[in-house]
Design a protein around this motif. Structure first.
Motif, PDB file in Angstrom:
ATOM      1  N   GLY A 151     -57.978   5.957  53.674  1.00  0.00           N
ATOM      2  CA  GLY A 151     -58.849   5.913  52.511  1.00  0.00           C
ATOM      3  C   GLY A 151     -58.375   6.832  51.405  1.00  0.00           C
ATOM      4  O   GLY A 151     -58.328   6.431  50.235  1.00  0.00           O
ATOM      5  N   THR A 152     -58.015   8.052  51.752  1.00  0.00           N
ATOM      6  CA  THR A 152     -57.559   9.029  50.753  1.00  0.00           C
ATOM      7  C   THR A 152     -56.258   8.589  50.105  1.00  0.00           C
ATOM      8  O   THR A 152     -56.097   8.659  48.885  1.00  0.00           O
ATOM      9  CB  THR A 152     -57.351  10.406  51.418  1.00  0.00           C
ATOM     10  N   ILE A 153     -55.316   8.124  50.941  1.00  0.00           N
ATOM     11  CA  ILE A 153     -54.009   7.711  50.430  1.00  0.00           C
ATOM     12  C   ILE A 153     -54.129   6.423  49.615  1.00  0.00           C
ATOM     13  O   ILE A 153     -53.514   6.276  48.561  1.00  0.00           O
ATOM     14  CB  ILE A 153     -53.015   7.545  51.591  1.00  0.00           C
ATOM     15  N   ALA A 154     -54.958   5.487  50.097  1.00  0.00           N
ATOM     16  CA  ALA A 154     -55.142   4.220  49.372  1.00  0.00           C
ATOM     17  C   ALA A 154     -55.741   4.459  47.990  1.00  0.00           C
ATOM     18  O   ALA A 154     -55.394   3.760  47.028  1.00  0.00           O
ATOM     19  CB  ALA A 154     -56.044   3.284  50.178  1.00  0.00           C
ATOM     20  N   ALA A 155     -56.641   5.443  47.877  1.00  0.00           N
ATOM     21  CA  ALA A 155     -57.289   5.729  46.599  1.00  0.00           C
ATOM     22  C   ALA A 155     -56.288   6.183  45.538  1.00  0.00           C
ATOM     23  O   ALA A 155     -56.553   6.065  44.336  1.00  0.00           O
ATOM     24  CB  ALA A 155     -58.362   6.798  46.787  1.00  0.00           C
ATOM     25  N   VAL A 156     -55.149   6.687  45.969  1.00  0.00           N
ATOM     26  CA  VAL A 156     -54.104   7.131  45.038  1.00  0.00           C
ATOM     27  C   VAL A 156     -52.995   6.095  44.941  1.00  0.00           C
ATOM     28  O   VAL A 156     -52.549   5.722  43.845  1.00  0.00           O
ATOM     29  CB  VAL A 156     -53.516   8.488  45.476  1.00  0.00           C
ATOM     30  N   ALA A 157     -52.546   5.598  46.095  1.00  0.00           N
ATOM     31  CA  ALA A 157     -51.394   4.689  46.127  1.00  0.00           C
ATOM     32  C   ALA A 157     -51.692   3.345  45.478  1.00  0.00           C
ATOM     33  O   ALA A 157     -50.869   2.828  44.700  1.00  0.00           O
ATOM     34  CB  ALA A 157     -50.940   4.480  47.569  1.00  0.00           C
ATOM     35  N   ILE A 158     -52.840   2.753  45.762  1.00  0.00           N
ATOM     36  CA  ILE A 158     -53.139   1.413  45.241  1.00  0.00           C
ATOM     37  C   ILE A 158     -53.227   1.405  43.716  1.00  0.00           C
ATOM     38  O   ILE A 158     -52.625   0.534  43.066  1.00  0.00           O
ATOM     39  CB  ILE A 158     -54.415   0.848  45.891  1.00  0.00           C
ATOM     40  N   PRO A 159     -53.945   2.343  43.078  1.00  0.00           N
ATOM     41  CA  PRO A 159     -53.927   2.356  41.609  1.00  0.00           C
ATOM     42  C   PRO A 159     -52.525   2.532  41.033  1.00  0.00           C
ATOM     43  O   PRO A 159     -52.180   1.893  40.032  1.00  0.00           O
ATOM     44  CB  PRO A 159     -54.821   3.557  41.258  1.00  0.00           C
ATOM     45  N   LEU A 160     -51.690   3.367  41.662  1.00  0.00           N
ATOM     46  CA  LEU A 160     -50.323   3.555  41.177  1.00  0.00           C
ATOM     47  C   LEU A 160     -49.524   2.255  41.300  1.00  0.00           C
ATOM     48  O   LEU A 160     -48.764   1.893  40.398  1.00  0.00           O
ATOM     49  CB  LEU A 160     -49.625   4.669  41.963  1.00  0.00           C
ATOM     50  N   MET A 161     -49.717   1.542  42.428  1.00  0.00           N
ATOM     51  CA  MET A 161     -49.040   0.262  42.621  1.00  0.00           C
ATOM     52  C   MET A 161     -49.463  -0.749  41.558  1.00  0.00           C
ATOM     53  O   MET A 161     -48.628  -1.459  40.981  1.00  0.00           O
ATOM     54  CB  MET A 161     -49.337  -0.278  44.021  1.00  0.00           C
ATOM     55  N   VAL A 162     -50.762  -0.822  41.309  1.00  0.00           N
ATOM     56  CA  VAL A 162     -51.281  -1.786  40.336  1.00  0.00           C
ATOM     57  C   VAL A 162     -50.792  -1.444  38.935  1.00  0.00           C
ATOM     58  O   VAL A 162     -50.350  -2.318  38.180  1.00  0.00           O
ATOM     59  CB  VAL A 162     -52.823  -1.823  40.382  1.00  0.00           C
ATOM     60  N   ILE A 163     -50.836  -0.145  38.579  1.00  0.00           N
ATOM     61  CA  ILE A 163     -50.376   0.275  37.248  1.00  0.00           C
ATOM     62  C   ILE A 163     -48.898  -0.055  37.074  1.00  0.00           C
ATOM     63  O   ILE A 163     -48.473  -0.566  36.032  1.00  0.00           O
ATOM     64  CB  ILE A 163     -50.617   1.790  37.048  1.00  0.00           C
ATOM     65  N   ALA A 164     -48.104   0.236  38.119  1.00  0.00           N
ATOM     66  CA  ALA A 164     -46.667  -0.039  38.045  1.00  0.00           C
ATOM     67  C   ALA A 164     -46.403  -1.531  37.896  1.00  0.00           C
ATOM     68  O   ALA A 164     -45.546  -1.948  37.105  1.00  0.00           O
ATOM     69  CB  ALA A 164     -45.967   0.507  39.290  1.00  0.00           C
ATOM     70  N   ALA A 165     -47.133  -2.358  38.647  1.00  0.00           N
ATOM     71  CA  ALA A 165     -46.937  -3.806  38.583  1.00  0.00           C
ATOM     72  C   ALA A 165     -47.356  -4.356  37.219  1.00  0.00           C
ATOM     73  O   ALA A 165     -46.651  -5.175  36.621  1.00  0.00           O
ATOM     74  CB  ALA A 165     -47.735  -4.488  39.689  1.00  0.00           C
ATOM     75  N   VAL A 166     -48.500  -3.910  36.714  1.00  0.00           N
ATOM     76  CA  VAL A 166     -48.984  -4.375  35.407  1.00  0.00           C
ATOM     77  C   VAL A 166     -48.035  -3.939  34.299  1.00  0.00           C
ATOM     78  O   VAL A 166     -47.704  -4.717  33.398  1.00  0.00           O
ATOM     79  CB  VAL A 166     -50.414  -3.849  35.139  1.00  0.00           C
ATOM     80  N   ALA A 167     -47.562  -2.681  34.388  1.00  0.00           N
ATOM     81  CA  ALA A 167     -46.629  -2.181  33.373  1.00  0.00           C
ATOM     82  C   ALA A 167     -45.318  -2.957  33.415  1.00  0.00           C
ATOM     83  O   ALA A 167     -44.731  -3.267  32.372  1.00  0.00           O
ATOM     84  CB  ALA A 167     -46.366  -0.691  33.590  1.00  0.00           C
ATOM     85  N   THR A 168     -44.854  -3.294  34.618  1.00  0.00           N
ATOM     86  CA  THR A 168     -43.628  -4.086  34.761  1.00  0.00           C
ATOM     87  C   THR A 168     -43.799  -5.448  34.101  1.00  0.00           C
ATOM     88  O   THR A 168     -42.912  -5.929  33.384  1.00  0.00           O
ATOM     89  CB  THR A 168     -43.276  -4.275  36.246  1.00  0.00           C
ATOM     90  N   HIS A 169     -44.947  -6.080  34.336  1.00  0.00           N
ATOM     91  CA  HIS A 169     -45.212  -7.403  33.751  1.00  0.00           C
ATOM     92  C   HIS A 169     -45.231  -7.354  32.232  1.00  0.00           C
ATOM     93  O   HIS A 169     -44.559  -8.146  31.556  1.00  0.00           O
ATOM     94  CB  HIS A 169     -46.543  -7.948  34.262  1.00  0.00           C
ATOM     95  N   PHE A 170     -46.003  -6.413  31.670  1.00  0.00           N
ATOM     96  CA  PHE A 170     -46.147  -6.384  30.215  1.00  0.00           C
ATOM     97  C   PHE A 170     -44.880  -5.906  29.519  1.00  0.00           C
ATOM     98  O   PHE A 170     -44.596  -6.318  28.390  1.00  0.00           O
ATOM     99  CB  PHE A 170     -47.354  -5.526  29.818  1.00  0.00           C
ATOM    100  N   THR A 171     -44.112  -5.051  30.184  1.00  0.00           N
ATOM    101  CA  THR A 171     -42.824  -4.642  29.621  1.00  0.00           C
ATOM    102  C   THR A 171     -41.891  -5.843  29.529  1.00  0.00           C
ATOM    103  O   THR A 171     -41.238  -6.074  28.499  1.00  0.00           O
ATOM    104  CB  THR A 171     -42.175  -3.548  30.486  1.00  0.00           C
TER     105      THR A 171
END
Length: 256
Positions: free
Chosen positions: A161-181
């Motif tokens: 739970g603790t790790i997912a709360a940090v890792a998942i947002p970072l994954m989503v931000i990285a994926a979204v940023a990759t797409h829009f870039t």
């Protein structure tokens, strides 16, 4: 085998961590977060000139398309003559194919170096490249919002739970940023030509906009949080850099 990559990456990371740890404390997780962020910023600052060279290459390549199509028509079926004519055209136009790949090569080498160095930290509490045992232990203890920087979502165990709360947002931000870039880059490209070259361009555009972001989400769970930070910073710089180039140098993308 790749010590020529590992040691420089380790040295730059050490330099930034030492600087931030002197202010925030040797045990500060924020010092490691900032060290990773500034490692990326250092790399991308060094790659500004190669990036501009890449833009020059892209512009020259676009301007050469009529000559390239003529070479293909003139030497249809003879790949050797096509290749020779292409080389002559590139030489006459002052185009160096390598300049189009330097930024990508540089970013890839630093990613490999950082991933190896950080993963090597987890092998034991001993000296590692330019880091002393104390700094290695400091990284292993470092946390971002309670999640260890060395932790992966796939190996989270009871701390999921603790790790997912940090890792998942970072994954989503990285994926979204990759797409829009990628989407912004494609929007600034001329429409793909007809034929094989155009088909290849459309395939690469699809890969960069959809497959690569999906890859971030797919492989994100096995990446340490520190590496996810690297991805987010890398994509944020790329997006900002494209915006600056597009707005300030819209009339001349190869401005000095």
């Amino acid at each position: 085998m790749l010590d020529f990559i590992y040691y420089p990456v380790s040295a730059v990371l050490w330099l930034w961590h030492t600087a931030f740890a002197s202010v925030l404390g040797a045990t500060s997780g924020l010092a490691w977060v900032l060290a990773i962020v500034f490692l990326v910023l250092t790399l991308r600052a060094l790659l500004i000139k190669p990036f501009m060279a890449q833009l020059r290459f892209s512009r020259a390549l676009a301007e050469m398309q009529p000559q390239i199509q003529e070479i293909k028509r003139k030497h249809a079926g003879d790949r050797e003559k096509q290749a020779q004519a292409m080389q002559e055209l590139q030489k006459e136009s002052g185009v160096n194919v390598l300049t189009g790949f330097l930024p990508i090569i540089g970013q890839t080498l630093v990613f490999i170096g950082l991933y190896h160095v950080l993963r090597s930290f987890q092998a034991g509490h001993t000296e590692n490249y330019v880091f002393g045992a104390g700094q290695v232990q400091s990284f292993l203890d470092a946390k971002l919002f309670g999640a260890p920087l060395a932790a992966t979502l796939s190996g989270a165990g009871s701390s999921f739970g603790t790790i997912a709360a940090v890792a998942i947002p970072l994954m989503v931000i990285a994926a979204v940023a990759t797409h829009f870039t990628a989407r912004a880059a494609v929007a600034r490209q001329p429409a793909p030509a007809e034929g094989a070259a155009g088909s290849q361009a459309r395939i690469m555009n699809t890969l960069s906009q959809w497959v690569f972001p999906a890859g971030v989400l797919m492989f994100g769970p096995v990446m340490p949080i520190a590496i996810l930070l690297y991805f987010v910073t890398q994509n944020a710089w790329t997006f900002a850099q494209q915006h600056v180039v597009a707005t300030r140098f819209s009339g001349d993308p190869v401005a000095k």
